[in-house]
Design a protein around this motif. Structure first.
Motif, PDB file in Angstrom:
ATOM      1  N   UNK A 114       0.826  -1.203   0.000  1.00  0.00           N
ATOM      2  CA  UNK A 114       0.000   0.000   0.000  1.00  0.00           C
ATOM      3  C   UNK A 114       0.867   1.263   0.000  1.00  0.00           C
ATOM      4  N   UNK A 115       1.871   1.285   0.889  1.00  0.00           N
ATOM      5  CA  UNK A 115       2.700   2.492   1.009  1.00  0.00           C
ATOM      6  C   UNK A 115       3.550   2.712  -0.239  1.00  0.00           C
ATOM      7  N   UNK A 116       4.124   1.633  -0.776  1.00  0.00           N
ATOM      8  CA  UNK A 116       4.971   1.782  -1.965  1.00  0.00           C
ATOM      9  C   UNK A 116       4.114   2.136  -3.183  1.00  0.00           C
ATOM     10  N   UNK A 117       2.946   1.528  -3.319  1.00  0.00           N
ATOM     11  CA  UNK A 117       2.042   1.872  -4.439  1.00  0.00           C
ATOM     12  C   UNK A 117       1.673   3.343  -4.403  1.00  0.00           C
ATOM     13  N   UNK A 172      11.577  10.431 -12.665  1.00  0.00           N
ATOM     14  CA  UNK A 172      12.952  10.659 -12.221  1.00  0.00           C
ATOM     15  C   UNK A 172      13.133  10.594 -10.718  1.00  0.00           C
ATOM     16  N   UNK A 173      12.040  10.501  -9.989  1.00  0.00           N
ATOM     17  CA  UNK A 173      12.132  10.525  -8.513  1.00  0.00           C
ATOM     18  C   UNK A 173      12.575   9.165  -7.977  1.00  0.00           C
ATOM     19  N   UNK A 174      13.108   9.206  -6.768  1.00  0.00           N
ATOM     20  CA  UNK A 174      13.565   7.980  -6.096  1.00  0.00           C
ATOM     21  C   UNK A 174      12.652   7.712  -4.896  1.00  0.00           C
ATOM     22  N   UNK A 175      12.216   6.470  -4.789  1.00  0.00           N
ATOM     23  CA  UNK A 175      11.427   6.065  -3.622  1.00  0.00           C
ATOM     24  C   UNK A 175      12.377   5.260  -2.724  1.00  0.00           C
ATOM     25  N   UNK A 176      12.401   5.591  -1.440  1.00  0.00           N
ATOM     26  CA  UNK A 176      13.306   4.844  -0.558  1.00  0.00           C
ATOM     27  C   UNK A 176      12.510   4.086   0.504  1.00  0.00           C
ATOM     28  N   UNK A 177      12.938   2.858   0.727  1.00  0.00           N
ATOM     29  CA  UNK A 177      12.335   2.012   1.756  1.00  0.00           C
ATOM     30  C   UNK A 177      13.459   1.648   2.721  1.00  0.00           C
ATOM     31  N   UNK A 178      13.277   1.976   3.989  1.00  0.00           N
ATOM     32  CA  UNK A 178      14.364   1.831   4.964  1.00  0.00           C
ATOM     33  C   UNK A 178      13.848   1.135   6.207  1.00  0.00           C
ATOM     34  N   UNK A 179      14.680   0.285   6.795  1.00  0.00           N
ATOM     35  CA  UNK A 179      14.333  -0.273   8.099  1.00  0.00           C
ATOM     36  C   UNK A 179      15.377   0.183   9.107  1.00  0.00           C
ATOM     37  N   UNK A 180      14.949   0.351  10.357  1.00  0.00           N
ATOM     38  CA  UNK A 180      15.886   0.820  11.395  1.00  0.00           C
ATOM     39  C   UNK A 180      15.447   0.269  12.746  1.00  0.00           C
ATOM     40  N   UNK A 181      16.415  -0.229  13.508  1.00  0.00           N
ATOM     41  CA  UNK A 181      16.100  -0.690  14.854  1.00  0.00           C
ATOM     42  C   UNK A 181      16.129   0.521  15.774  1.00  0.00           C
TER      43      UNK A 181
END
Lengths: 277, 134
Positions: free
Chosen positions: A177-180, A189-198
């Protein structure tokens, strides 16, 4: 003399009593005004919810009819024009029926999820897994689509996040849902970033885009049922249930979901899930 | 010279299916999937008939219709709305803006589309309906 004194005392007492009664009436009236104000606000909220639901129904009907029209149309062609269709055309039509059926099933699933969430019957099935693998898998899944739309997607994972128990399919649903949405609202030209963090005892996931962002007045409504962003050019599409369901899934894990402005522009959707073995 | 039909539709699946009988009938079908570029392309390419969806990215079909009717060069082009949005309000607006017809996607099957279009293009309708054995 005594009579006058007694009379004076009585008058003073009467005045005091009247004063006390006035104060009591004054505060009661203030409470009544507050009560009326609260009631007016409640009525406004009810009517805006009804209005959101009433505005949503035609959109939902449209979204359900679209794949059904495709299925019916494909079946009609297969039945009436079989002799004139090539093998490739027949395969294309059958694939269309399959894809549209899947879309419909997904939509029906969303409506059922919402119903369960509202009735407190929504359940998740946790398995001990690696959330970073799930993130990488989802980014790979969306990579071809981002290329078609002249975007790119980057996935950065925190190796300090251990394996823990969560519902893999439901977390994928949130990421989908979030990435869509990020893809939908991103310029070429835009970049979508998906990040995980503890962060402490939580795993926090961020999905950021450089799109149009969310208007200030809509930020409080983002995770409500039937929410549709007003800055979609053209006519709004979609059921408006995606973020509401994502919230339900994250909260079923004991987590939180929230929105931040991305810098320099765009949106950052974040969710946290407690890391429990 | 085959008649040119602009199919303004962002749903690829729907277009793939409903364009088949039109192509079989020999029409030159041009798909436009973005509302924002539809008006300029219509002015440039001068189709004989437009099938126009309402829910489109960039610009809604009703806004496209309104703009087409406001321009002299596209005032009389045949526009048939083809949508799943069937509210009285949308139908009224479309007819008020000058649509020639309003078809509901869920009420029509692909094999019926060529006859509907032939009517507006002043062509003979094909009354030979293919019926498979019962």
């Amino acid at each position: 003399m005594e009579k006058i004194t007694l009379l004076n005392i009585l008058v003073i007492l009467e005045s005091l009593i009247l004063l006390i009664i006035s104060f009591i009436l004054f505060f009661k009236l203030k409470d009544l005004s507050k009560l009326k104000k609260l009631q007016d606000e409640l009525n406004d909220l009810k009517s805006s919810k009804n209005s959101a639901r009433d505005d949503f129904l035609p959109i939902l009907v449209h979204e359900l009819r679209s794949p059904l029209s495709v299925i019916r149309g494909a079946a009609d062609l297969l039945i009436k024009s079989t002799d004139e269709l090539s093998v490739v055309q027949i395969q294309t039509l059958l694939n269309q029926i399959k894809n549209s059926s899947t879309t419909l099933l997904t939509m029906v699933g969303s409506i059922l999820d919402v119903s369960k969430m509202e009735n407190g019957k929504f359940e998740i099935n946790k398995t001990f897994s690696d959330i970073n693998s799930v993130l990488n898998e989802e980014c790979s899944y969306f990579d071809p689509l981002t290329k078609i739309k002249k975007l790119s997607i980057q996935c950065t994972v925190d190796k300090d996040i251990p394996n823990f128990s969560f519902d893999i399919e439901r977390v994928k649903q949130v990421l989908n849902n979030l990435i869509s949405n990020a893809i939908k609202f991103s310029p070429e030209g835009a970049v979508i970033t998906v990040t995980s963090k503890k962060t402490g005892s939580d795993c926090v996931v961020y999905v950021s885009d450089l799109g149009v962002g969310i208007p200030e007045h809509e930020k409080n409504s983002l995770f409500q049922k039937f929410f549709q962003a007003s800055n979609q050019n053209g006519v709004q599409k979609g059921t408006g249930l995606g973020l509401f369901i994502s919230k339900g899934i994250v909260e079923a894990h004991g987590g939180k979901i929230w929105f931040e402005n991305n810098s320099p522009q765009g949106s950052k959707f974040c969710f946290s899930i407690p890391i429990k073995s | 010279m085959p008649k040119k039909i602009f199919f303004v539709e962002d749903d690829e699946g729907f277009y793939n299916i409903f364009s088949v009988p039109l192509k079989m009938k020999g029409y030159d079908i041009v798909r436009v999937s973005e509302g924002s570029s539809a008006v300029e392309r219509i002015i440039t390419e001068k189709p004989d008939l437009i099938l126009l969806d309402i829910v489109l990215p960039g610009m809604s079909g009703l806004d496209i219709l309104k703009e087409l009717r406001e321009r002299e060069e596209t005032q009389s082009v045949v526009v048939i709305m083809l949508t799943n949005f069937g509210s009285d309000e949308n139908i009224s607006r479309a007819m008020e803006y000058g649509a020639n017809d309003y078809l509901m996607k869920y009420n029509i099957v692909p094999s019926e589309l060529p006859d509907k279009i032939a009517l507006f293009l002043g062509e003979d309708q094909d009354f030979n309906v293919k019926v498979m054995g019962s």
